[in-house]
Write a protein that holds these residues in place. Structure first.
Motif, PDB file in Angstrom:
ATOM      1  N   ALA A   1     -56.539  50.299 -83.866  1.00 53.77           N
ATOM      2  CA  ALA A   1     -56.564  51.612 -83.703  1.00 53.77           C
ATOM      3  C   ALA A   1     -55.008  52.403 -83.199  1.00 53.77           C
ATOM      4  N   ASN A   2     -54.679  51.885 -82.118  1.00 53.98           N
ATOM      5  CA  ASN A   2     -53.349  52.267 -81.550  1.00 53.98           C
ATOM      6  C   ASN A   2     -52.305  52.073 -82.413  1.00 53.98           C
TER       7      ASN A   2
ATOM      8  N   THR B   1     -67.569  58.041 -88.638  1.00 54.02           N
ATOM      9  CA  THR B   1     -66.831  59.389 -89.359  1.00 54.02           C
ATOM     10  C   THR B   1     -65.107  59.228 -88.896  1.00 54.02           C
ATOM     11  N   ASP B   2     -64.421  59.217 -90.186  1.00 51.56           N
ATOM     12  CA  ASP B   2     -63.194  59.485 -90.093  1.00 51.56           C
ATOM     13  C   ASP B   2     -62.676  60.590 -90.671  1.00 51.56           C
ATOM     14  N   ASN B   3     -61.300  61.264 -90.431  1.00 53.32           N
ATOM     15  CA  ASN B   3     -60.686  62.469 -91.067  1.00 53.32           C
ATOM     16  C   ASN B   3     -59.536  62.009 -91.925  1.00 53.32           C
ATOM     17  N   GLY B   4     -59.626  60.761 -92.556  1.00 49.46           N
ATOM     18  CA  GLY B   4     -58.388  60.419 -93.232  1.00 49.46           C
ATOM     19  C   GLY B   4     -58.568  60.834 -94.593  1.00 49.46           C
ATOM     20  N   ALA B   5     -57.962  59.994 -95.703  1.00 53.00           N
ATOM     21  CA  ALA B   5     -57.686  60.621 -96.886  1.00 53.00           C
ATOM     22  C   ALA B   5     -58.959  61.079 -97.801  1.00 53.00           C
ATOM     23  N   GLY B   6     -60.110  60.400 -97.566  1.00 48.35           N
ATOM     24  CA  GLY B   6     -61.346  60.607 -98.218  1.00 48.35           C
ATOM     25  C   GLY B   6     -61.387  59.643 -99.616  1.00 48.35           C
TER      26      GLY B   6
ATOM     27  N   THR C   1     -61.398  58.159 -85.421  1.00 48.70           N
ATOM     28  CA  THR C   1     -62.778  57.607 -86.008  1.00 48.70           C
ATOM     29  C   THR C   1     -63.695  57.959 -84.810  1.00 48.70           C
ATOM     30  N   SER C   2     -64.787  58.656 -85.148  1.00 44.05           N
ATOM     31  CA  SER C   2     -65.788  58.642 -84.294  1.00 44.05           C
ATOM     32  C   SER C   2     -67.242  58.094 -84.525  1.00 44.05           C
ATOM     33  N   LEU C   3     -67.806  57.646 -83.594  1.00 44.79           N
ATOM     34  CA  LEU C   3     -69.409  57.016 -83.871  1.00 44.79           C
ATOM     35  C   LEU C   3     -70.284  57.759 -83.013  1.00 44.79           C
TER      36      LEU C   3
ATOM     37  N   THR D   1     -57.547  57.475 -82.938  1.00 44.11           N
ATOM     38  CA  THR D   1     -58.034  57.560 -81.648  1.00 44.11           C
ATOM     39  C   THR D   1     -59.747  57.214 -82.119  1.00 44.11           C
ATOM     40  N   LEU D   2     -60.174  56.551 -81.387  1.00 40.84           N
ATOM     41  CA  LEU D   2     -61.680  56.032 -81.336  1.00 40.84           C
ATOM     42  C   LEU D   2     -62.490  56.732 -80.668  1.00 40.84           C
TER      43      LEU D   2
END
Length: 348
Positions: free
Chosen positions: A209-210, A272-277, A256-258, A215-216
């Motif tokens: 992730a780093n 959940t991520d806030n990426g490209a979708g 990326t949140s769990l 950020t996890l």
């Protein structure tokens, strides 16, 4: 009953016609009545016998075959007790239903054939890419000029080793998913704390992730135990695959949140991520083997293309489900359920 009515109508028409013909020549009302009655009786008996013997019985046989074969009986057992009072009408309905089902089956077979071709094309490409790369580096090393440059030799060997690893991972994933589909991999259910496992996986994935500047996030409120009944090792693989997928397709500086949600008798896990979708039309096929929404970008990122398919099969083996919701440019959420472990109460 309908057969007798049909036969009677036909016999009546024939008898009346002959009676009228006889009356035309004889001009006798008595002859007309006698001819009509005798002809009606004879025609009714003859028509009924012929239709029952050569037509109706055949229709009943066809109906019984169709009806019993639809129930899954063997051909030799398909002719059983008659089950309809109106086989002429029922056989029409059965044939229409049979045609509808066969049309659906043909469409399904066409889709399966298309899927098979895509699968063979994808697996061929996935295998050829690292193999050709390895072959190219080996050919370069075998070149006389190439062997003199030790730095270049080391560089080629590292590249070849990287492609060997990629090939090894691909074959391993194919083997895993094949065994999962055939039910060869046992599910070892045990009671464990899901919160602890998620923390372990998050720590394990933190380095990657780093690297991608992701950020996890796993909230502190989940420090309390969340007991589930599942195969710990396989759920660990599910989490690793989902988090790895969110990191690879996330955006720089993203998250990326769990999250865990307690349901009635299940625990819901969301990644959940806030990426490209993901575009909406791709969502139904997302868990297919080797399916990629953006093939060129996906292959540059790497991976076997089997991660989500493995996740799906592991959860199905647990008799649980996984869903996905996504919006292009906003991000994606993968959610799956696990069976909540029963608490052991100690009486006071």
């Amino acid at each position: 009953m309908k057969l007798r009515v049909l036969v009677f109508i036909n016999a009546f028409v024939v008898a009346l016609s002959l009676g009228l013909v006889n009356y035309y020549f004889q001009h006798s009302l008595t002859d007309l009545v006698i001819t009509f009655i005798i002809t009606l009786i004879i025609c009714f008996v003859v028509f009924y016998y012929l239709i029952e013997r050569y037509v109706y019985s055949k229709i009943k046989l066809i109906y019984k075959l169709i009806h019993n074969l639809k129930l899954g009986k063997d051909l030799k057992d398909a002719i059983g007790e008659y089950v309809s009072n109106d086989p002429i009408n029922d056989v029409e309905q059965e044939v229409k239903e049979w045609a509808r089902v066969k049309k659906i089956e043909i469409e399904a077979l066409k889709q399966q054939e298309q899927y098979r071709r895509e699968f063979l094309g994808n697996i061929s490409h996935e295998l050829k890419t690292p193999l050709f790369a390895i072959q190219g580096y080996i050919d370069a090393l075998l070149d006389e000029d190439g062997l003199e440059d030790h730095d270049q030799v080391e560089h080629f060997l590292r590249k070849a080793a990287k492609n060997v690893d990629r090939l090894s991972y691909l074959i391993k994933d194919i083997d895993i998913i094949s065994k999962l589909e055939s039910g060869e991999v046992p599910i070892n259910f045990e009671k464990f704390d899901l919160s602890v496992l998620i923390n372990e996986v998050a720590e394990q994935m933190e380095g990657k992730a780093n690297k991608y500047k992701i950020t996890l996030i796993f909230k502190d409120k989940y420090d309390s135990p969340t007991w589930v009944n599942a195969d710990r090792d396989k759920i660990c693989q599910v989490l690793v695959n989902l988090i790895d997928n969110s990191i690879k397709y996330g955006k720089e500086g993203g998250t990326t949140s769990l999250k865990l949600f307690e349901l009635h008798d299940q625990i819901l896990v969301e990644v959940t991520d806030n990426g490209a979708g993901i575009e909406e039309k791709a969502l139904p096929r997302l868990f297919e083997r080797f399916f990629r929404t953006d093939k060129s970008r996906s292959r540059q990122i790497g991976g076997s293309g089997l991660g989500l398919a493995i996740v799906k099969h592991i959860l199905e083996a647990h008799q649980q489900t996984i869903t996905v919701r996504s919006t292009e440019g906003v991000g994606s959420t993968f959610a799956f359920t696990l069976e909540k472990a029963k608490q052991n109460f100690i009486p006071v």
